[in-house]
Write a protein that holds these residues in place. Structure first.
Motif, PDB file in Angstrom:
ATOM      1  N   MET A  11      -2.587   4.623  -3.140  1.00  0.00           N
ATOM      2  CA  MET A  11      -3.631   5.300  -2.377  1.00  0.00           C
ATOM      3  C   MET A  11      -3.287   6.776  -2.223  1.00  0.00           C
ATOM      4  SD  MET A  11      -4.078   2.308   0.460  1.00  0.00           S
ATOM      5  CE  MET A  11      -5.610   2.911   1.127  1.00  0.00           C
ATOM      6  N   ARG A  12      -4.299   7.557  -1.908  1.00  0.00           N
ATOM      7  CA  ARG A  12      -4.072   8.961  -1.557  1.00  0.00           C
ATOM      8  C   ARG A  12      -3.699   9.020  -0.082  1.00  0.00           C
ATOM      9  NH1 ARG A  12      -9.236   9.269  -4.067  1.00  0.00           N
ATOM     10  NH2 ARG A  12      -8.986   9.856  -6.233  1.00  0.00           N
ATOM     11  N   ARG A  13      -2.915   9.988   0.280  1.00  0.00           N
ATOM     12  CA  ARG A  13      -2.548  10.126   1.693  1.00  0.00           C
ATOM     13  C   ARG A  13      -3.785  10.252   2.577  1.00  0.00           C
ATOM     14  NH1 ARG A  13       2.512  10.475   3.231  1.00  0.00           N
ATOM     15  NH2 ARG A  13       4.108  10.865   1.699  1.00  0.00           N
ATOM     16  N   SER A  14      -4.824  10.860   2.062  1.00  0.00           N
ATOM     17  CA  SER A  14      -6.054  11.050   2.841  1.00  0.00           C
ATOM     18  C   SER A  14      -6.790   9.734   3.097  1.00  0.00           C
ATOM     19  CB  SER A  14      -6.990  12.021   2.118  1.00  0.00           C
ATOM     20  OG  SER A  14      -7.371  11.488   0.862  1.00  0.00           O
ATOM     21  N   GLU A  15      -6.406   8.673   2.428  1.00  0.00           N
ATOM     22  CA  GLU A  15      -7.065   7.376   2.590  1.00  0.00           C
ATOM     23  C   GLU A  15      -6.408   6.506   3.656  1.00  0.00           C
ATOM     24  OE1 GLU A  15      -8.817   5.806  -1.451  1.00  0.00           O
ATOM     25  OE2 GLU A  15      -6.694   6.330  -1.701  1.00  0.00           O
ATOM     26  N   ARG A  16      -5.500   7.057   4.430  1.00  0.00           N
ATOM     27  CA  ARG A  16      -4.759   6.201   5.350  1.00  0.00           C
ATOM     28  C   ARG A  16      -5.631   5.538   6.403  1.00  0.00           C
ATOM     29  NH1 ARG A  16      -1.049  10.670   8.238  1.00  0.00           N
ATOM     30  NH2 ARG A  16      -2.590  11.379   9.721  1.00  0.00           N
ATOM     31  N   ALA A  17      -6.812   6.043   6.673  1.00  0.00           N
ATOM     32  CA  ALA A  17      -7.718   5.370   7.617  1.00  0.00           C
ATOM     33  C   ALA A  17      -8.080   3.979   7.097  1.00  0.00           C
ATOM     34  CB  ALA A  17      -8.966   6.202   7.835  1.00  0.00           C
ATOM     35  N   ARG A  18      -8.005   3.784   5.788  1.00  0.00           N
ATOM     36  CA  ARG A  18      -8.283   2.462   5.214  1.00  0.00           C
ATOM     37  C   ARG A  18      -7.217   1.439   5.584  1.00  0.00           C
ATOM     38  NH1 ARG A  18      -9.105   3.084  -0.952  1.00  0.00           N
ATOM     39  NH2 ARG A  18      -9.051   0.829  -0.735  1.00  0.00           N
ATOM     40  N   TYR A  38       2.740   5.185   5.266  1.00  0.00           N
ATOM     41  CA  TYR A  38       3.059   4.467   4.042  1.00  0.00           C
ATOM     42  C   TYR A  38       4.557   4.235   3.981  1.00  0.00           C
ATOM     43  CZ  TYR A  38      -1.644   5.676   2.616  1.00  0.00           C
ATOM     44  OH  TYR A  38      -2.989   5.790   2.553  1.00  0.00           O
ATOM     45  N   HIS A  45      -1.117  -1.251  -4.314  1.00  0.00           N
ATOM     46  CA  HIS A  45      -2.355  -0.486  -4.208  1.00  0.00           C
ATOM     47  C   HIS A  45      -1.959   0.956  -3.942  1.00  0.00           C
ATOM     48  CE1 HIS A  45      -5.090  -3.886  -4.247  1.00  0.00           C
ATOM     49  NE2 HIS A  45      -4.176  -4.509  -3.527  1.00  0.00           N
ATOM     50  N   THR A  99       1.819   5.473  -1.732  1.00  0.00           N
ATOM     51  CA  THR A  99       1.347   6.728  -2.304  1.00  0.00           C
ATOM     52  C   THR A  99       2.300   7.128  -3.428  1.00  0.00           C
ATOM     53  OG1 THR A  99       2.584   8.082  -0.757  1.00  0.00           O
ATOM     54  CG2 THR A  99       0.328   7.496  -0.131  1.00  0.00           C
ATOM     55  N   TYR A 121       0.878  -1.169   0.000  1.00  0.00           N
ATOM     56  CA  TYR A 121       0.000   0.000   0.000  1.00  0.00           C
ATOM     57  C   TYR A 121       0.914   1.218   0.000  1.00  0.00           C
ATOM     58  CZ  TYR A 121      -3.693  -3.263   1.105  1.00  0.00           C
ATOM     59  OH  TYR A 121      -4.574  -4.313   1.050  1.00  0.00           O
TER      60      TYR A 121
END
Length: 83
Positions: free
Chosen positions: A34-41, A51, A32, A9, A7
Motif C-alpha cells: 500500500m501507499r503510506r497515504s492509504e493508511r486510512a484503509r 505499517y 498487500h 509499504t 499490509y
C-alpha cells in the motif's frame, strides 16, 4: 497453519523485518503493498494506523514490535497454528 496477511509499504524497514520473520518461521502470508497515504484503509482492520499490520484470521497484530514480542514469547507459532 493459518495464512497471514501483511499490509506493508515499499520502503518500510519494519515491513521487511516482519516478512523476513514470517518466512523464517515458515508462516505463509499474502502481502498487500500500500501507499503510506492509504493508511486510512487500515482502520477497518481494528489495529493501528502504522505499517506493517499483520492479520491472522480475526486477530490483528499491530506492527513489528508486537509481532516480535509474540515470537519471543512463543505465541506466534500458536497464533499461526490457530487458523
Amino acid at each position: 497453519m493459518a495464512r497471514a496477511t501483511v499490509y506493508s509499504t515499499a520502503l518500510c524497514p519494519y515491513c521487511f523485518l516482519t516478512k523476513r520473520l514470517l518466512e523464517r518461521r515458515g508462516i505463509s502470508f499474502d502481502e498487500h503493498r500500500m501507499r503510506r497515504s492509504e493508511r486510512a484503509r487500515l482502520a477497518p482492520l481494528g489495529g493501528g494506523l502504522t505499517y506493517p499490520q499483520i492479520v491472522f484470521g480475526a486477530r490483528v497484530v499491530d506492527g513489528w514490535s508486537e509481532l516480535r514480542e509474540l515470537d519471543r514469547r512463543g505465541e506466534l507459532e500458536q497464533l499461526a497454528n490457530a487458523g
